[in-house]
Write a protein that holds these residues in place. Structure first.
Motif: not given
Length: 199
Positions: A135-140, A142-148, A157-169
């Motif tokens: 959860l901490a990694l996912g939140n981190a 997502a925060e980087m995406i929101a900052e971008g 985009c939705d930072p949480r969706v994008a974060s999950r996509l990146l980790f899934a890959a």
């Protein structure tokens, strides 16, 4: 990809016992990843490292304790990767730096074990600790995406969706025996720019 030297867990003396313990843990992580934690036994770990099960007890009293120690090393490395990525200038650069390092970590024994061990096979304490780290990694991320998005280096985009996509890959890299050297750059190129033709 070359295997880098793993930093010893904090608080451990830099001595032969500490070095041997890291070797034992690295072997356990590799066995758990290759066989599956539930299927692997302490005998498998002892045989792989070339010691008796009795000698293995000198380093760990149980399979669960070995998994927890391996997870501690992986979690420390991953959180350090977040810290290093934070030094970059913008959100996209931070995200790039983090996932480049993430790909390296999950290609190595401790990171592979962290990603590939099913939570249902863990003891309750380790399952809770692992989940909190995820959860901490996912939140981190997502925060980087929101900052971008805020600084204009990433599109909206939705930072949480994008974060999950990146980790899934990137979690899939742990299943590759010999990931290409530039796998992180290739993944990020596709994920940042998509598959549409470039005109």
């Amino acid at each position: 990809m070359a295997t880098r030297t793993i930093t010893k867990p904090r608080g451990r003396p830099n001595n032969r016992f500490g070095d041997r313990r890291i070797e034992v843990l690295r072997t356990a992580a590799r066995v758990f990843s290759d066989l599956g934690f539930r299927q692997a036994t302490l005998e498998d770990v002892a045989r792989e490292i070339g010691m008796t099960r009795a000698a293995l007890y000198h380093y760990s009293q149980s399979k669960d304790a070995l998994l927890t120690a391996c997870g501690d090393i992986a979690r420390q490395e991953l959180m350090e990767a977040v810290g290093h990525a934070r030094r970059e200038a913008d959100g996209r650069a931070r995200l790039t730096a983090f996932f480049q390092r993430y790909a390296e970590i999950v290609s190595e024994d401790f990171g592979r074990c962290f990603v590939l061990t099913d939570a249902s096979e863990m003891a309750e304490d380790e399952r809770t600790t692992s989940r909190k780290a995820q959860l901490a990694l996912g939140n981190a991320a997502a925060e980087m995406i929101a900052e971008g998005i805020a600084d204009g280096s990433l599109r909206s985009c939705d930072p949480r969706v994008a974060s999950r996509l990146l980790f899934a890959a990137f979690n899939g890299v742990a299943r590759w025996r010999n990931p290409p050297k530039d796998v992180a750059a290739d993944f990020l190129d596709i994920l940042f720019d998509g598959l549409a033709p470039r005109g």
